[in-house]
Scaffold this motif. Sequence first.
Motif, PDB file in Angstrom:
ATOM      1  N   GLY A 289      -1.154  57.913  44.587  1.00 42.49           N
ATOM      2  CA  GLY A 289       0.078  57.111  44.756  1.00 42.49           C
ATOM      3  C   GLY A 289      -0.148  55.931  45.028  1.00 42.49           C
ATOM      4  O   GLY A 289      -1.170  55.542  45.141  1.00 42.49           O
ATOM      5  N   TRP A 296       2.292  57.499  53.575  1.00 39.92           N
ATOM      6  CA  TRP A 296       2.666  57.666  52.141  1.00 39.92           C
ATOM      7  C   TRP A 296       3.941  57.458  51.569  1.00 39.92           C
ATOM      8  O   TRP A 296       4.822  58.494  51.468  1.00 39.92           O
ATOM      9  CB  TRP A 296       1.963  58.956  51.715  1.00 39.92           C
ATOM     10  CG  TRP A 296       0.308  59.315  52.139  1.00 39.92           C
ATOM     11  CD1 TRP A 296      -0.728  58.357  52.560  1.00 39.92           C
ATOM     12  CD2 TRP A 296       0.008  60.563  52.143  1.00 39.92           C
ATOM     13  NE1 TRP A 296      -1.556  58.949  52.854  1.00 39.92           N
ATOM     14  CE2 TRP A 296      -1.337  60.423  52.598  1.00 39.92           C
ATOM     15  CE3 TRP A 296       0.305  61.889  51.726  1.00 39.92           C
ATOM     16  CZ2 TRP A 296      -2.296  61.300  52.676  1.00 39.92           C
ATOM     17  CZ3 TRP A 296      -0.652  63.028  51.729  1.00 39.92           C
ATOM     18  CH2 TRP A 296      -2.095  62.646  52.416  1.00 39.92           C
ATOM     19  N   ALA A 309       8.227  56.962  44.074  1.00 44.71           N
ATOM     20  CA  ALA A 309       6.815  56.743  44.906  1.00 44.71           C
ATOM     21  C   ALA A 309       6.866  57.855  46.038  1.00 44.71           C
ATOM     22  O   ALA A 309       5.909  58.026  46.757  1.00 44.71           O
ATOM     23  CB  ALA A 309       6.502  55.215  45.476  1.00 44.71           C
ATOM     24  N   ARG A 311       6.742  60.907  46.661  1.00 45.00           N
ATOM     25  CA  ARG A 311       6.531  62.173  46.158  1.00 45.00           C
ATOM     26  C   ARG A 311       6.365  63.194  47.194  1.00 45.00           C
ATOM     27  O   ARG A 311       5.606  62.782  48.586  1.00 45.00           O
ATOM     28  CB  ARG A 311       5.170  62.129  45.430  1.00 45.00           C
ATOM     29  CG  ARG A 311       4.781  63.250  44.797  1.00 45.00           C
ATOM     30  CD  ARG A 311       3.791  63.124  43.461  1.00 45.00           C
ATOM     31  NE  ARG A 311       3.582  64.254  42.900  1.00 45.00           N
ATOM     32  CZ  ARG A 311       3.170  64.309  41.595  1.00 45.00           C
ATOM     33  NH1 ARG A 311       3.071  63.215  40.963  1.00 45.00           N
ATOM     34  NH2 ARG A 311       2.824  65.525  40.962  1.00 45.00           N
ATOM     35  N   PHE A 341       0.329  57.175  39.829  1.00 45.04           N
ATOM     36  CA  PHE A 341       1.566  56.362  39.675  1.00 45.04           C
ATOM     37  C   PHE A 341       1.094  55.064  39.089  1.00 45.04           C
ATOM     38  O   PHE A 341       0.296  54.246  39.482  1.00 45.04           O
ATOM     39  CB  PHE A 341       1.896  56.227  41.342  1.00 45.04           C
ATOM     40  CG  PHE A 341       3.188  55.582  41.437  1.00 45.04           C
ATOM     41  CD1 PHE A 341       4.331  56.331  41.304  1.00 45.04           C
ATOM     42  CD2 PHE A 341       3.209  54.271  41.610  1.00 45.04           C
ATOM     43  CE1 PHE A 341       5.758  55.659  41.478  1.00 45.04           C
ATOM     44  CE2 PHE A 341       4.640  53.558  41.761  1.00 45.04           C
ATOM     45  CZ  PHE A 341       6.051  54.475  41.704  1.00 45.04           C
ATOM     46  N   TRP A 348       5.238  57.940  37.269  1.00 48.17           N
ATOM     47  CA  TRP A 348       3.989  58.736  37.281  1.00 48.17           C
ATOM     48  C   TRP A 348       3.548  58.717  35.884  1.00 48.17           C
ATOM     49  O   TRP A 348       4.438  58.994  34.776  1.00 48.17           O
ATOM     50  CB  TRP A 348       4.406  60.191  37.981  1.00 48.17           C
ATOM     51  CG  TRP A 348       4.612  59.880  39.195  1.00 48.17           C
ATOM     52  CD1 TRP A 348       5.631  59.927  39.901  1.00 48.17           C
ATOM     53  CD2 TRP A 348       3.549  60.041  40.366  1.00 48.17           C
ATOM     54  NE1 TRP A 348       5.636  59.755  41.285  1.00 48.17           N
ATOM     55  CE2 TRP A 348       4.247  59.790  41.658  1.00 48.17           C
ATOM     56  CE3 TRP A 348       2.174  60.106  40.353  1.00 48.17           C
ATOM     57  CZ2 TRP A 348       3.364  59.667  43.035  1.00 48.17           C
ATOM     58  CZ3 TRP A 348       1.423  59.954  41.570  1.00 48.17           C
ATOM     59  CH2 TRP A 348       1.916  59.845  42.692  1.00 48.17           C
TER      60      TRP A 348
END
Length: 565
Positions: A289, A296, A309, A311, A341, A348
């Motif tokens: 990512g 994250w 983003a 995820r 990504f 994605w």
Amino acid sequence: MNDVSNTKDLTGRFAVLPPETQSMHLSDGTRLDADIYRPVGPGPYPVLLQRQAYGRRIACTICYAHPSWYASHGYIVVVQDIRGRGTSEGVFRPGENDVEDGAQAVEWAAALEGSTGDVGMYGFSYQSYNQLLAAAGDSPSLKAIAPAMGPWDAGSTWAYENGALRMKQMVGWGIQITAEAARRAGDDEAYGALMGASANLPLNGPVAAKPALLEKYRDYSHVMDWLETPADSPFWASVSPATHVEKIKARKLPMLFIGGWFDTHLASTVQAWKALSQTDNGLSRLIIGPWLHFPWVRKVGSLDFGPQAERDTDMEHIRFFDQALKGKPDTNADRKPISLFDMGARSWRDFSTWPTDDQVLHLGSTGRAAIRAEDGSLREQQGVVDASDYIVHDPWRPAPVTGGCYGVPAGPVDRRVTDERGDVLTFTTASLQSSLTLAGEPVIEISATSDCPSFDLSCVLSTVTKDGRVLQISSGYAHYRNASEKTYKLALTATCSTIQEGEQLRLSIAASDYPAHPVNPGTGEDPVSASKTQAVVTTITISSGPSHRSVLHLPVVKTPPGVAS
């Protein structure tokens, strides 16, 4: 299996008991402590093991759901303090004991009451590293691992990068590790001094890479030993999962790898995937990512990469372990194993194999790429005239790191001010007439020479947006000792990004990215040990044109989104 349906809530998750602390003893008698989270109900359940280097109650919760959440999905979750950390006994020496200790911990966890005997491991950073090492040991109960953002080859992608010490990472991490050892010893003075230094790294001494503070407290940790170990030492192989690649491959373990485009361990994640991904039963996945080492999230550096983003990596883990440890079917069996990504498209892209397509752009200029941004060019056709551009590297004012994994802030930030320095060369395409998607590892070949025995090269690949911002998408750094006039080849970090119509692609070249790496003194001495007073002004000549090989290899995606390259 016993009927435990009455212990689940309306979401189908189990209630979870408060954690209990249990200890195991290694074969040498060292005690390791662990917290165990159990679902309510007799089970049996598979075990998820995380071996923690930063304290078991932390449990990687800076980017993972709490262990209780994982346990609520029908797993016994064990979070263990590794040797010499938390409340466990022993002395912490990274990688030196993790093969044997990890294997013994796996077998101990497999034998816990209520366990099915099958163990998966998860966690990021050091907790990723020790999964791979445990997989190299005698751990038959280990059935799946989920390493995220951790080291693979200690000598080439962790402590060093192409011969250059990763100084900011090694000193910063070293201070953290040393401080924890001082805390365990009850040394308030050392702990306070180290904690204070962690916010402002003490790199202003005579030798930046060897701070006096770490030398003063060297008996508390491995750090000074590592800083005194050269890049080509065989020691690094002894603590590298890469050394055990054949043994790990032979196990054919399902693996879930997670990486980030702005993570310090990105190269390790990609290398480990390439080495191990073709050896399982089809369950392995790679997800990269637009993330830093942590957290994250969708907002990184100066950009918001959008809702895609965000995820759900926790649920990715649950689906992965449900398949690998419980035999549940994959609800998305048609998906491809690699998910990257795209930072330009904010979406994605999935691939069946690691992308390898290649397109070459030639560097060119009239000799003023350091002074005028429009002078240096990147073109499909090579120029008809030879040119030389000069990087005059002054150790008093080295070119700084900007963004990427080491800058403050890290991530994609506008590096225009850095690119406008007179010691940074820039080579830029014309505005694109149509979009260009990159996925993979860019490689640069540079025809270079220097008036000094040694030099470094810092290469950054960026998107130049329509409004003029310069945002990094890839980078690479190398130290060249005993330098000579020749073509130097440098692989940059992997990337996935679409450069949109009207945007430009730029390659920036400097002789430093301080303080990410130590300043090369130019004398041929090791930058890790050379004093600052020895450093000299170095002039590096970059040549382009028909008589020279200065090109950028781009990993251009030539197939539609979602189709394997």
